[in-house]
Structure formats: C-alpha cells, structure tokens
Scaffold this motif. Sequence first.
Motif, short mmCIF file in Angstrom:
data_model
loop_
_atom_site.label_atom_id
_atom_site.label_comp_id
_atom_site.label_asym_id
_atom_site.label_seq_id
_atom_site.Cartn_x
_atom_site.Cartn_y
_atom_site.Cartn_z
N GLY A 1 1.07 -0.99 0.00
CA GLY A 1 -0.06 -0.12 -0.06
C GLY A 1 0.94 1.30 0.00
N PHE A 2 2.04 1.33 0.68
CA PHE A 2 2.81 2.36 0.86
C PHE A 2 3.05 2.99 -0.61
CE2 PHE A 2 7.16 3.86 0.69
CZ PHE A 2 7.23 4.93 1.83
N ASN B 1 -1.34 8.69 -2.23
CA ASN B 1 -1.91 10.01 -3.16
C ASN B 1 -2.18 9.29 -4.48
OD1 ASN B 1 -1.90 11.58 -0.70
ND2 ASN B 1 0.46 12.23 -1.33
N ARG B 2 -2.28 8.33 -4.60
CA ARG B 2 -2.50 7.70 -5.84
C ARG B 2 -3.91 6.94 -5.96
NH1 ARG B 2 2.64 6.62 -7.91
NH2 ARG B 2 1.84 6.24 -10.11
N LEU C 1 -10.20 -0.07 3.45
CA LEU C 1 -9.96 0.99 4.52
C LEU C 1 -8.73 1.18 4.90
CD1 LEU C 1 -12.81 -0.83 6.96
CD2 LEU C 1 -12.79 1.54 5.88
N TYR C 2 -7.92 0.13 4.84
CA TYR C 2 -6.22 0.59 4.96
C TYR C 2 -5.63 1.28 3.75
CZ TYR C 2 -1.33 -0.24 5.31
OH TYR C 2 0.31 0.16 5.67
N LEU C 3 -5.94 0.87 2.47
CA LEU C 3 -5.61 1.78 1.57
C LEU C 3 -5.98 3.36 1.54
CD1 LEU C 3 -5.72 -0.82 -1.09
CD2 LEU C 3 -3.67 0.22 -0.39
N ALA C 4 -7.20 3.53 2.07
CA ALA C 4 -7.70 4.76 2.10
C ALA C 4 -6.80 5.79 3.07
CB ALA C 4 -9.22 4.90 2.47
#
Length: 312
Positions: free
Chosen positions: A140-141, A145-146, A162-165
């Motif tokens: 995810g890192f 901002n993508r 939820l984590y990626l958000a």
Amino acid sequence: MALYTTDLLILGSGPAGYTAGIYAVRAGVKVMIVSGNQEGGQLTMTSAIENFPGFEEISGYELMDRMKQQAVKLGVQFMNDHIVEVDFAHRPFICSSENGHSYKAKAVIVATGSSAKWLNIASEKKYLGYGVSACATCDGFFYRNRTVVVVGGGNSAVAEALYLATLAEKVILIHRRHQLRADKILQDRVFENRKITVVWDCVVEEILGQDEPRKVTGIRIRNVETDKTEELNADGVFIAVGHQPNTDIFKGNLVLDSKGYIVTHDNSSITDVEGVFAAGDVKDPKYKQAVISAGSGAVAAMDAVEYLDSCA
Ligand code: NAP
C-alpha cells in the motif's frame, strides 16, 4: 541437509500452529514447528485486528510475533523452513523441506492455513509486482496519494480498502454483487469513508497497463447486470477474492474435501491417518477467524497429546 527428530511436528506458524505448540509443549511433549514460507501466516499481512479477544487493536504482525515468543519461551523448537513433501504412509512420519532437511515425528499437526485466490486472468500475472498485489499492508505504501482498485466484497477486501484509504487519494472497491459479504461494522466504515467508492455488480475483465516501464494504468470492468464494459484509471489493483487451503502436498496422503480442505472427524482434529491432525484454516471452509484457528490449534494439540500418550 539435516535430519531432525521430534515427538510432535507442527506444520505452519499461524494462530493454529503456535497455539498447538503452546498447548502441546505445556503437556510435556517435545514439539517442533516448521514455519512454512510465510512466518506468522496470513495474519502478518493484516494491518489492524480488532476482534482477537484481549487486544482492542493489534497489528497482525505483532499478534503473531507475540504468539511465537510465547511458544519459544515455553520450549517449542522453531524452524524457519518449508515442507514440500510428506510421507504419512510409514511411521515415524517423515516431512522433507525445500532446504533438503528431513523432519521425523511420531505425530504431526497440519496447520498450513490458506492462501489468497486470484482472478486468474492473464493480465493479473503480467502485472503482478508491477501494480497488482494481494497485500495492502505490504504494498500500500507505494500508492500514497494515488488511485487504487480493490476487488472483492468480503472482510479481506473491505479491510484492504479501509487500510488503503489511509494512504491513497482514491480507493475504488469493485464487487460482483450488490451487497458486501464483510462484517457490518467494516461495511459501515467503508460507506462513511469519503475516499472509497464502491462499484457494484461488476467483474474485472482485464487489468490494463503499459510495458516500458511495466506498470498498471487501469482496469476494464463489466457490469454483470447490463453487460456494459467500462475502463477506469488506477495505479494499483489489490485482489481480495477469498482464500484456498494450502493442501497441495497432502493430496494422496490425507482425505481432502471437494474444495481441497482436510477432512477431520467428530468435531476433532483427527484426520484419516492415525497420528496426523489438522487445525485452522486448512480444515475450515467456513469460519476462518484468527480466534477460531487458535482454538482449533488447542484442540489439535490435545488430540495429539492423547495419541502420543496412547503410543507410549
Ligand atoms: P470471502 O469472505 O470468501 O470473500 C471473498 C469475496 O470475493 C466475496 O465477496 C466474493 O464475492 C468475492 N469473489 C470471489 N471470487 C471472485 C471473483 N472471481 N471475482 C470477483 N469477486 C470474487 O474471503 P475473504 O474476504 O478473503 O475472507 C476469508 C475469511 O477470512 C472470511 O471468513 C473472513 O471473515 C475472514 N477474515 C476476517 C477478517 C476480520 O475478521 N477482520 C479479515 C479478513 C478476513 P461474493 O460475495 O459474491 O461471493
């Protein structure tokens, strides 16, 4: 290449494997755990766990590390290795590893868990590691901002979204039906999150990308109700469409059900081979929760200890 000998060999280092180790070693049995390819199992890829009693919130990695420390402190011997072949037809049982080591044991607990399923489309393989992933906490890192897509409607997909958000600018959750399968509390969080858009009734037909440098640029989806296709721009695609049991090496050694899960008997961990027990997701086509795997590990340890006592 070495030969290791133990009373009880546990294959797998998820909650089932560690709990089995903790219970069996406390019963006075000589126990060895062989980690498998992914030490700590699938939970190490989960960012936040809120439903393991005793911990309001804990990362999957920390929970599994705590289980390992507890098992090792009690005397479990931990081997970082991966079993690729088993012989359950002869006693003692022999399990051979990819490092060329052999593990000889009077009893075995199989706790090898399950692995993420894939969509099985060619473009998914082509862009794996170049924008396609099955692990938001691992990758995810790279999408700060993508825009990212998550495919699936279960707890894994929703937890990943939820984590990626927390990192990405926009998260598009693609689900093939009009109702999520995930727990209500997680669904509510998704619907309340302004960064997450849910696209209903759609399947991913193709992952789109470029070659030089190789990277994902989007997806083509098809609405299963209207048959209409549409292209969406995205920098990353996270696949979370369920799991399958890690039982390939047990085919022909243990009885598996039609989906590949190990068959156990009478609410126990007892398999069709006397002295071989199964615990956790590898034998659980339905519940697949960390706390249930842990309980299942305890059951397997108790069954294995009883078996070893009966052999003594
Ligand atoms: P799951 O619950 O089986 O959900 C898989 C999802 O992927 C479903 O929504 C399914 O759609 C969809 N799907 C399956 N094949 C697909 C395909 N080819 N194309 C598109 N979509 C597809 O699997 P999971 O989310 O990996 O969870 C596995 C288990 O772990 C569950 O028991 C879950 O509760 C547990 N888990 C728990 C937590 C937690 O407690 N926080 C977190 C993660 C996982 P349909 O809905 O239409 O079938």
